[in-house]
Design an enzyme around this catalytic site. Structure first.
Site, PDB file in Angstrom:
ATOM      1  N   HIS A 106       0.854  -1.189   0.000  1.00 17.57           N
ATOM      2  CA  HIS A 106       0.000   0.000   0.000  1.00 17.57           C
ATOM      3  C   HIS A 106       0.890   1.239   0.000  1.00 17.57           C
ATOM      4  O   HIS A 106       1.781   1.370   0.855  1.00 17.57           O
ATOM      5  CB  HIS A 106      -0.903   0.021   1.237  1.00 17.57           C
ATOM      6  CG  HIS A 106      -1.906   1.138   1.214  1.00 17.57           C
ATOM      7  ND1 HIS A 106      -3.054   1.094   0.470  1.00 17.57           N
ATOM      8  CD2 HIS A 106      -1.910   2.358   1.834  1.00 17.57           C
ATOM      9  CE1 HIS A 106      -3.737   2.212   0.638  1.00 17.57           C
ATOM     10  NE2 HIS A 106      -3.057   2.992   1.453  1.00 17.57           N
ATOM     11  N   ASP A 142      -7.584  -2.026   4.142  1.00 19.86           N
ATOM     12  CA  ASP A 142      -6.232  -1.567   4.492  1.00 19.86           C
ATOM     13  C   ASP A 142      -6.046  -1.461   6.001  1.00 19.86           C
ATOM     14  O   ASP A 142      -5.396  -0.525   6.500  1.00 19.86           O
ATOM     15  CB  ASP A 142      -5.949  -0.201   3.842  1.00 19.86           C
ATOM     16  CG  ASP A 142      -6.103  -0.227   2.334  1.00 19.86           C
ATOM     17  OD1 ASP A 142      -5.883  -1.293   1.737  1.00 19.86           O
ATOM     18  OD2 ASP A 142      -6.463   0.820   1.751  1.00 19.86           O
ATOM     19  N   CYS A 698      49.011  31.476 -12.384  1.00 20.66           N
ATOM     20  CA  CYS A 698      49.209  31.842 -10.977  1.00 20.66           C
ATOM     21  C   CYS A 698      50.421  31.167 -10.353  1.00 20.66           C
ATOM     22  O   CYS A 698      51.022  31.702  -9.431  1.00 20.66           O
ATOM     23  CB  CYS A 698      47.948  31.512 -10.177  1.00 20.66           C
ATOM     24  SG  CYS A 698      47.357  29.830 -10.394  1.00 20.66           S
TER      25      CYS A 698
END
Length: 893
Positions: A106, A142, A698
């Protein structure tokens, strides 16, 4: 265990297959009769496997079980009934017959939402938690004892389909298999369902799905998404029934500007905008609906509601007509009860179900070279004629451009036609800057403070309420992998833009600027599901016990401010780690090099990264960068640039909200070349250490210390190699040295060399602008550079090699000189003596030390500086820590 599977659908089919894989014997499958000549997937699979299949139209009559049906069932000798999804009423004579009884799936957390529309009601009620229950069947509705439950978070924009597909289907299948295993092992619990909190809601039907406008925007949104796709939330407007789909409360950055749509009973008229239909609750808040179904069943984008008649019918080419016929055959296979598929044949009115939508999408994928439609597309074009028009538009790419609404600047160059976005990128859309401000330069768009606020708001909403923070870490990684693939597919275009925008030599841009960017996203995509905390033994609060654990969490909205030397690569180094950690981001590219960042933004859309996760704001650092540093909702700043600006950002971060900050700043990296080195390699790598990327690097070696005994030979060989360098168009494949990034930087280099000569250094070669159009500067070599000189102390950030001598064998003295700088980004040493190499690398005060190599960075190795070169790391696992916070959780039990 002998199992009877009673049910239907793809879910039932998957449960059936997994049970067989686990070694259980499925003695029979009971499913629904064929509909319109089509068998249910569960029954079809079982028939292919040779398992007995029964398709009873009913199990009982006049309230009594049909004896013949029960007898056929009992003959199978099932020990357990498994009902994964069943729409039929099964009599108790069957439910209670097996030794272990029957278990049912369910899709809600019972006892909440008992009944047939549980997923709908989970969303309609705005439940924050959803999930599924597997329970023991009884004679109630249910109400049986609980065997197993699993819960999930319900996302703000979940629909029935998304919740089902994300969790209820895949985890439900696993749950059913786990439940059967527990029963087989005798470990399955039977927990009575509590009645406290129990609810029962009836089946949602079309007539009951009408929207009540007298409620807040969130409630209206929940009603629409709770009825999406079936039965569909509807209202009356413009003289017809309109059904709304694909609703969201994520309206950050949207303005209700467009054409009004009067809706009877609504708090105020809806507004059709280019993003969709904006609706309003009685609290004045907005929600956005993206799709509308008209009364005749046709689904259209909400943004086109008032422009429905404008869409012209495409004239198909011969090849497209052939594709249409192949798709027509696919429709015939899916709809066997339809004698002929013509232009007006409706997919759903002809008997197609949701499982057929999936099948059609997959068939089209095979027929059309992998074209991936969404299930949504089938609902948007339900007749065959409309579907073919949609399909052809997708194949031509027309629809995608309309969806993205990108205004491109086009340029034919490098045997490509570049299509470059030029607007701000906020909340998943390209938009004009506030007030329409633009540059009349390469970068056409500037931003304002209000643009920053919009971008941060979009990123904050995406982090707190959007899908990005809800999906699994593995799914997040999957999206980053997809982004990396797209970057690789567009690598030539991206490299060309880098050459145009930053002056990068094309071949270098292809390998480094773009190649390493792709690698970076792939690397961090792999980290997404490996960010873990730890458990920590602590003193016990006896007689109780304690457990302490840590969680590594994303910090939130991050601002990324990137420089102009490696526009895409610097973006990738920071953004990849930032996104892998689960943050959202506002990227501020350098004012002079915004174009690859905007192209990157376009690729994030194509990769499916949710709107608002990535935002890009070109503009000046003093305006956009400053506002990001000051913004109270930004929780982290990642910056690469000058030390001076880095200090200013650090101060702003502290004064605003003490935001986290990482800084990769200036450098004056020393390179020590000892007489016992491989001189050929030292010359080659020394050249690279200075002239790589035109010196706009850099970690460039800002000063070379060469041992006396090889000094003159080293200088001679360097000058010879410099003479071989080809200076020219960065798009030419044989160019070694391209133009400097911009005019101001070129002027700075000329002044830098002038001061070197003025202070007494020897200019061996270079030092001048190349006499040709553009910002070209000659590769330059200075010798006899003394420690006090300006060029010995300050970074040039250009192709200028600074060479100083040191006495033979005086290792400690040269180390003292090398470390006599406030910078500490990188360093290098060339020697064949491993003891010397280890000693020097230990003593050099820099975040990276290269030994017998240079510029060898890798996505897996952390990168960052010491001293005034900044703190924090890019790349490697260490970079993730810059974008994470550690939370300690302590339990007592």
């Amino acid at each position: 265990m002998k199992i009877a599977v009673i049910g239907q659908s793809l879910f039932g089919q998957e449960v059936y297959c997994r049970l067989r894989e686990e070694g259980h014997e499925v003695v029979g499958v009971f499913t629904v009769p064929d509909k319109d000549g089509k068998a249910d997937p569960l029954g079809l699979q079982a028939e292919q496997d040779g398992v007995p299949v029964f398709k009873f139209t009913r199990w009982r009559a006049k309230g009594r079980a049909l004896p013949d049906v029960v007898a056929q069932y009992q003959a199978l000798g099932a020990e357990l009934n498994v009902l994964p999804f069943c729409s039929q009423f099964i009599p108790m004579e069957v439910i209670s017959a097996p030794r272990h009884g029957s278990i049912i799936y369910h899709p809600s957390l019972l006892p909440r939402h008992r009944g047939a529309s549980a997923i709908n009601w989970t969303l309609i009620h705005g439940d924050k938690k959803g999930g599924f229950t597997i329970f023991w069947a009884d004679d109630g509705l249910d109400t049986g004892d609980l065997l197993l439950q699993k819960e999930c978070e319900v996302l703000p924009d979940d629909t029935v389909s998304s919740l089902y597909n994300r969790f209820l289907f895949p985890e439900g299948v696993k749950g059913m298999v786990q439940a059967v295993k527990l029963i087989a092992e005798g470990k399955a619990p039977r927990l009575p369902q509590p009645e406290d909190g129990a609810t029962y809601e009836g089946i949602q039907r079309k007539e009951t799905a009408r929207i009540d406008w007298d409620q807040p925007a969130e409630a209206i949104h929940n009603w629409i998404r709770g009825n999406d796709k079936v039965p569909g939330a509807w209202t009356e407007a413009c003289g017809q029934k309109l059904t709304f789909f694909n609703s969201t409360l994520n309206t950050a950055g949207l303005e209700p500007e467009g054409e009004d749509l009067p809706i009877p009973g609504a708090h105020r008229p809806g507004v059709v905008t280019k993003a969709g239909l904006i609706l309003f609750g009685n609290d004045g808040r907005m929600l956005l609906v993206k799709n509308i179904q008209l009364e005749d069943g046709k689904m259209i984008p909400a943004a086109r509601f008032f422009r429905r008649a404008e869409s012209s019918t495409l004239e198909l080419t011969e090849e497209e007509l052939g594709t249409a016929e192949a798709v027509r055959d696919a429709w015939k296979r899916i709809l066997p009860s339809v004698p002929e598929v013509d232009e007006s044949t409706d997919f759903f009115k002809s008997g197609a179900a949701s499982v057929d939508v999936v099948r059609l999408v997959e068939e089209v994928k095979e027929l059309c070279d992998g074209l991936e439609l969404e299930n949504e597309d089938v609902y948007m074009a339900t007749t065959f004629g409309d579907f073919i028009q949609l399909l052809v538009r997708r194949l031509r790419g027309d629809d995608k451009e309309a969806e993205c609404a990108i205004a491109y600047v086009e340029k034919a160059v490098n045997k490509l036609t570049l299509r470059m976005p030029h607007q701000l990128f906020i909340g998943g859309a390209f938009v004009d800057a506030e007030g329409g401000k633009t540059y009349e330069t390469i970068n056409p768009t500037d931003g304002s403070v209000s643009d920053v606020d919009k971008a941060v708001a979009a990123a904050k909403d995406a982090f707190e309420n959007g899908l990005w923070g809800k999906i699994s870490a593995r799914d997040r990684g999957r999206l980053l992998y997809r982004l990396a693939e797209l970057m690789e597919q567009h690598q030539e275009e991206l490299a060309t833009i880098e050459a145009l925008d930053a002056g990068a030599v094309y071949t270098l841009a292809l390998k480094t600027h773009v190649g390493m960017s792709v690698q970076t996203f792939r690397y961090f995509a792999g980290w997404c599901d490996k960010i873990q905390g730890s458990t920590i033994p602590i003193n016990q609060a006896r007689p109780n016990r304690n457990l302490s654990m840590t969680r590594r969490e994303p910090v939130g909205v991050c601002g990324i401010i990137i420089p102009w030397n490696y526009p895409l690569m610097m973006l990738s180094w920071k953004t990849a780690a930032c996104l892998a950690a689960g943050n959202t981001v506002v990227v501020k590219p350098a004012q002079v090099t915004p174009l690859t960042a905007l192209k990157f933004a376009e690729l994030t859309l194509k990769a499916g990264i949710p709107k608002g996760v990535v935002n890009v704001l070109p503009g000046s650092g003093s305006l956009v960068g400053q506002r990001l540093s000051d913004h109270p909702d930004v929780r982290k700043i990642g910056f690469t640039g000058s030390t001076e600006v880095g200090k200013h950002i650090m101060r702003s971060c502290a004064l605003s909200n003490v935001k986290k900050v990482s800084l990769e700043l200036g450098g004056k990296s020393p390179l020590l070349i000892f007489a016992d080195c491989d001189l050929g390699k030292a010359v080659q790598m020394g050249m690279s250490s200075v002239f790589f990327n035109k010196g706009e690097n850099c970690i460039a070696a800002g000063r070379l210390f060469v041992e006396d005994s090889i000094h003159d030979q080293f200088v001679q060989r360097v000058v010879e190699e410099v003479g071989k360098m080809k200076i020219g168009n960065p798009l030419d494949r044989d160019t070694d040295h391209g133009p400097q990034n911009h005019l101001a930087h070129l002027k700075k280099l000329l002044e830098y060399c002038r001061r070197g000569v003025e202070e007494g250094a020897t200019l061996v070669c270079g030092g001048k602008q190349v006499p040709r159009p553009g910002f070209f500067f000659e590769p330059t070599v200075f010798t006899d550079v003394q420690d006090h000189m300006f060029i010995a102390r300050e970074e040039s950030f250009g192709p200028v090699m600074i060479i100083s001598r040191f006495a033979d064998g005086d290792v400690d003295a040269v180390l003292t000189r090398a470390n006599a700088t406030e910078f500490g980004l990188a360093s290098g040493v060339f020697t064949r003596d491993i003891n010397k190499a280890l000693y020097v690398s230990d003593k050099l005060e820099a975040g990276t030390v290269f030994v017998n190599t240079y510029n060898k960075t890798d996505v897996a190795a952390p990168f960052g500086g010491f001293k005034q070169s900044g703190f924090g790391k890019d790349l490697g696992e260490a970079a993730l820590n810059e974008y994470l916070r550690v939370k300690t959780v302590t339990f007592e039990y």
